[in-house]
Design an enzyme around this catalytic site. Structure first.
Site, PDB file in Angstrom:
ATOM      1  N   ARG A 260       0.828  -1.219   0.000  1.00 47.36           N
ATOM      2  CA  ARG A 260       0.000   0.000   0.000  1.00 47.36           C
ATOM      3  C   ARG A 260       0.848   1.248   0.000  1.00 47.36           C
ATOM      4  O   ARG A 260       1.906   1.301   0.616  1.00 47.36           O
ATOM      5  CB  ARG A 260      -0.862   0.039   1.265  1.00 47.36           C
ATOM      6  CG  ARG A 260      -2.178  -0.654   1.108  1.00 47.36           C
ATOM      7  CD  ARG A 260      -3.124  -0.506   2.258  1.00 47.36           C
ATOM      8  NE  ARG A 260      -3.221   0.843   2.777  1.00 47.36           N
ATOM      9  CZ  ARG A 260      -3.417   1.122   4.057  1.00 47.36           C
ATOM     10  NH1 ARG A 260      -3.528   0.167   4.948  1.00 47.36           N
ATOM     11  NH2 ARG A 260      -3.517   2.365   4.455  1.00 47.36           N
TER      12      ARG A 260
ATOM     13  N   SER B 155       6.834   1.127   5.698  1.00 54.50           N
ATOM     14  CA  SER B 155       7.735   0.238   4.961  1.00 54.50           C
ATOM     15  C   SER B 155       7.663   0.474   3.457  1.00 54.50           C
ATOM     16  O   SER B 155       8.684   0.466   2.762  1.00 54.50           O
ATOM     17  CB  SER B 155       7.418  -1.227   5.276  1.00 54.50           C
ATOM     18  OG  SER B 155       7.722  -1.513   6.619  1.00 54.50           O
ATOM     19  N   CYS B 156       6.471   0.694   2.944  1.00 53.50           N
ATOM     20  CA  CYS B 156       6.311   0.930   1.509  1.00 53.50           C
ATOM     21  C   CYS B 156       6.933   2.267   1.110  1.00 53.50           C
ATOM     22  O   CYS B 156       7.549   2.378   0.040  1.00 53.50           O
ATOM     23  CB  CYS B 156       4.833   0.880   1.123  1.00 53.50           C
ATOM     24  SG  CYS B 156       4.100  -0.753   1.366  1.00 53.50           S
ATOM     25  N   THR B 157       6.804   3.259   1.954  1.00 53.29           N
ATOM     26  CA  THR B 157       7.407   4.560   1.688  1.00 53.29           C
ATOM     27  C   THR B 157       8.928   4.441   1.683  1.00 53.29           C
ATOM     28  O   THR B 157       9.600   4.967   0.787  1.00 53.29           O
ATOM     29  CB  THR B 157       6.936   5.605   2.720  1.00 53.29           C
ATOM     30  OG1 THR B 157       5.501   5.676   2.663  1.00 53.29           O
ATOM     31  CG2 THR B 157       7.533   6.965   2.449  1.00 53.29           C
TER      32      THR B 157
ATOM     33  N   ALA C  87       9.972   2.601  -1.621  1.00 50.22           N
ATOM     34  CA  ALA C  87       9.804   3.417  -2.827  1.00 50.22           C
ATOM     35  C   ALA C  87      10.798   4.577  -2.850  1.00 50.22           C
ATOM     36  O   ALA C  87      11.352   4.912  -3.904  1.00 50.22           O
ATOM     37  CB  ALA C  87       8.369   3.931  -2.914  1.00 50.22           C
TER      38      ALA C  87
END
Length: 170
Positions: A39, A44-46, A49
């Protein structure tokens, strides 16, 4: 599950600007790092990316593009990209069709509740469209450095030339 040596599935998805990205358009021209993440705007995704964005130039020098895929829609991707200054292309797989093609759409248990979601995974695909590395259930911290090292193995002569050029300029 896809494995090293498999041919990467072809697909087409909209990006954060609602422009279509067609995997067939890069076959024969560029290597691809295709990473799947759960998401937008989660810690963690930030981190993942942003780390890929920070190293985008290094990937480009190796004839490699980096593409992120999640089930979020194009508008959410645009907000995520703009808020965090991301430069990599983010694709919207709102129906999880591409996630299913790559075997990363899995049942998860979160807080005791079973639901379907993305298993954080990265695929390194060579110019011919063959999967060289299939990395499932990755941890974001340090992952980009590992992926960059694996991509360097795909273009050893370019990596050596860039190192020599960097040493001369230092």
């Amino acid at each position: 599950m896809l494995r090293s040596g498999d041919t990467a599935p072809l697909f087409s998805l909209p990006d954060a600007d609602m422009e279509n990205f067609d995997m067939a358009s890069v076959r024969g021209n560029r290597h691809v790092v295709l990473f799947f993440y759960p998401r937008d705007n989660t810690p963690s995704c930030t981190l993942q990316a942003a780390d890929f964005s920070d190293h985008e130039d290094a990937f480009n020098r190796l004839d490699c593009i980096v593409i992120g895929v999640s089930p979020d829609d194009s508008l959410t991707h645009a907000e995520f990209r703009d808020e965090h200054g991301l430069s990599i292309r983010l694709l919207a797989d709102t129906e999880a069709e591409v996630c299913k093609l790559f075997g990363v759409w899995r049942e998860k248990v979160v807080d005791g509740i079973k639901r379907m979601g993305v298993l954080r995974s990265t695929f390194i695909i060579d110019k011919a469209g063959q999967i060289q590395h299939a990395l499932y259930d990755v941890a974001p911290r340090g992952h980009v450095a590992e992926v960059l090292a694996l991509v360097r193995e795909l273009e050893p002569e370019k990596a050596n030339a860039n190192r020599k050029k960097h040493r001369r300029n230092a």
